[in-house]
Design a protein around this motif. Sequence first.
Motif, PDB file in Angstrom:
ATOM      1  N   ASP A  18     -11.138  -0.563 -10.077  1.00  0.00           N
ATOM      2  CA  ASP A  18     -11.744  -1.651  -9.319  1.00  0.00           C
ATOM      3  C   ASP A  18     -10.887  -2.911  -9.381  1.00  0.00           C
ATOM      4  O   ASP A  18     -10.803  -3.670  -8.406  1.00  0.00           O
ATOM      5  N   ARG A  19     -10.228  -3.138 -10.488  1.00  0.00           N
ATOM      6  CA  ARG A  19      -9.381  -4.324 -10.627  1.00  0.00           C
ATOM      7  C   ARG A  19      -8.063  -4.166  -9.883  1.00  0.00           C
ATOM      8  O   ARG A  19      -7.415  -5.143  -9.526  1.00  0.00           O
ATOM      9  N   LEU A  20      -7.640  -2.916  -9.614  1.00  0.00           N
ATOM     10  CA  LEU A  20      -6.395  -2.688  -8.879  1.00  0.00           C
ATOM     11  C   LEU A  20      -6.558  -2.994  -7.388  1.00  0.00           C
ATOM     12  O   LEU A  20      -5.581  -3.351  -6.716  1.00  0.00           O
ATOM     13  N   LYS A  21      -7.769  -2.858  -6.857  1.00  0.00           N
ATOM     14  CA  LYS A  21      -8.078  -3.185  -5.451  1.00  0.00           C
ATOM     15  C   LYS A  21      -7.190  -2.383  -4.492  1.00  0.00           C
ATOM     16  O   LYS A  21      -6.343  -2.934  -3.781  1.00  0.00           O
ATOM     17  N   VAL A  22      -7.373  -1.098  -4.486  1.00  0.00           N
ATOM     18  CA  VAL A  22      -6.619  -0.193  -3.626  1.00  0.00           C
ATOM     19  C   VAL A  22      -7.207  -0.225  -2.215  1.00  0.00           C
ATOM     20  O   VAL A  22      -8.391   0.055  -2.031  1.00  0.00           O
ATOM     21  N   PRO A  23      -6.389  -0.572  -1.196  1.00  0.00           N
ATOM     22  CA  PRO A  23      -6.911  -0.585   0.179  1.00  0.00           C
ATOM     23  C   PRO A  23      -7.365   0.798   0.612  1.00  0.00           C
ATOM     24  O   PRO A  23      -6.766   1.821   0.247  1.00  0.00           O
ATOM     25  N   LYS A  24      -8.420   0.824   1.394  1.00  0.00           N
ATOM     26  CA  LYS A  24      -8.982   2.102   1.831  1.00  0.00           C
ATOM     27  C   LYS A  24      -8.029   2.801   2.791  1.00  0.00           C
ATOM     28  O   LYS A  24      -7.472   2.168   3.689  1.00  0.00           O
ATOM     29  N   SER A  25      -7.833   4.093   2.593  1.00  0.00           N
ATOM     30  CA  SER A  25      -7.001   4.911   3.479  1.00  0.00           C
ATOM     31  C   SER A  25      -7.870   5.407   4.626  1.00  0.00           C
ATOM     32  O   SER A  25      -8.802   6.187   4.416  1.00  0.00           O
ATOM     33  N   LEU A  26      -7.553   4.932   5.837  1.00  0.00           N
ATOM     34  CA  LEU A  26      -8.372   5.292   6.994  1.00  0.00           C
ATOM     35  C   LEU A  26      -7.871   6.578   7.645  1.00  0.00           C
ATOM     36  O   LEU A  26      -6.699   6.891   7.546  1.00  0.00           O
ATOM     37  N   GLU A  77     -10.756   1.184  -1.454  1.00  0.00           N
ATOM     38  CA  GLU A  77     -11.002   2.584  -1.756  1.00  0.00           C
ATOM     39  C   GLU A  77     -11.933   2.677  -2.961  1.00  0.00           C
ATOM     40  O   GLU A  77     -11.615   2.168  -4.040  1.00  0.00           O
ATOM     41  N   PRO A  78     -13.104   3.294  -2.819  1.00  0.00           N
ATOM     42  CA  PRO A  78     -13.978   3.444  -3.990  1.00  0.00           C
ATOM     43  C   PRO A  78     -13.348   4.383  -5.011  1.00  0.00           C
ATOM     44  O   PRO A  78     -12.534   5.252  -4.660  1.00  0.00           O
TER      45      PRO A  78
END
Length: 318
Positions: free
Chosen positions: A310-318, A238-239
């Motif tokens: 950015d360091r947390l690396k949250v997966p993108k919600s589709l 997720e940006p």
Amino acid sequence: MDTPGNPPRITWHTTESPAGASYFTSIAAYLIRVGAEPQVIYDPVSDKLGQFGPLTQSGRALRNDGSRRTNREGKVNIQVEVLGRAMTPWTKGFDPAEKPNFRRLIAAGRAHGVPDAWPAGKPAATAAAASNRNRTTWQSKGGHYGHCHVPANDHWDPGAIDISIVPGKPAGSSTPPSTGGSSGTYTVKKGDTLSSIAAAHHTTVAVLVKLNSLKDPNKLSVGQKLKLPGSIAAQPLEPFPGASFFHTGRHSQIVTAMGRRLVAEGCGRYSSGPGPNWTNADRTSYAAWQRKLGYSGTAADGIPGKASWDRLKVPKSL
């Protein structure tokens, strides 16, 4: 709690009784009758789990250390009475992969920020060995403790339980104790939901639905094999949506995905959830993540910034 600024912890007990579902209710009633309730009671045989009160409030299973109320030590002191005896550790032959309620219990501790550590060392194997009741350690370090570690207490439970099981390693770590699968697959266990599987593997329900071509994400079968994303790095992330995105009234699956990553990093401060609504619990949890990264003072304000996001690396919600 008397010292909410001190680190969170879980304290493990044994009931010194037989284990099994037939004893569960009577032992719980006894603890209430004698005024010695913990927050949680757990039976390792049947996987039955009971709760006497909020995890954020004091239990009553420990003796005071003089004027210091050990039950009220730390941000939380989640006390768990496990049906069993210290002399015969209940973790022998215990498989967390087959115990969804045990996994939920461990996850609840992590959500309250309890580290996967035993600051006072492994629980004592005998009553004679229960001598490490260091006050400084108990008061200053968060993690898992046995009754045998608590100052001014003389019980030596829970016995020599296996600390590779309690608490084990978080799901998604290099060698998780109970993922139930390998090589990018997961075997569905009783009590699993797609959302719990997604949270444990740092992904989203939408990603699992798409990867496995699921027609109904609410219908899973015990023994069903699910494909998992290879790694966080391989997943679309997720940006950063901008600091102004995070405000009261915001409702978004991005907030849910963020919260799950915070829990996975040991920074969750949720009493329930996480969910899609931005709340003070999200802000408190994100502040814990900022402090983990080395932020301090006003820099750890709980509002996501691009570098920490950015360091947390949250997966993108589709």
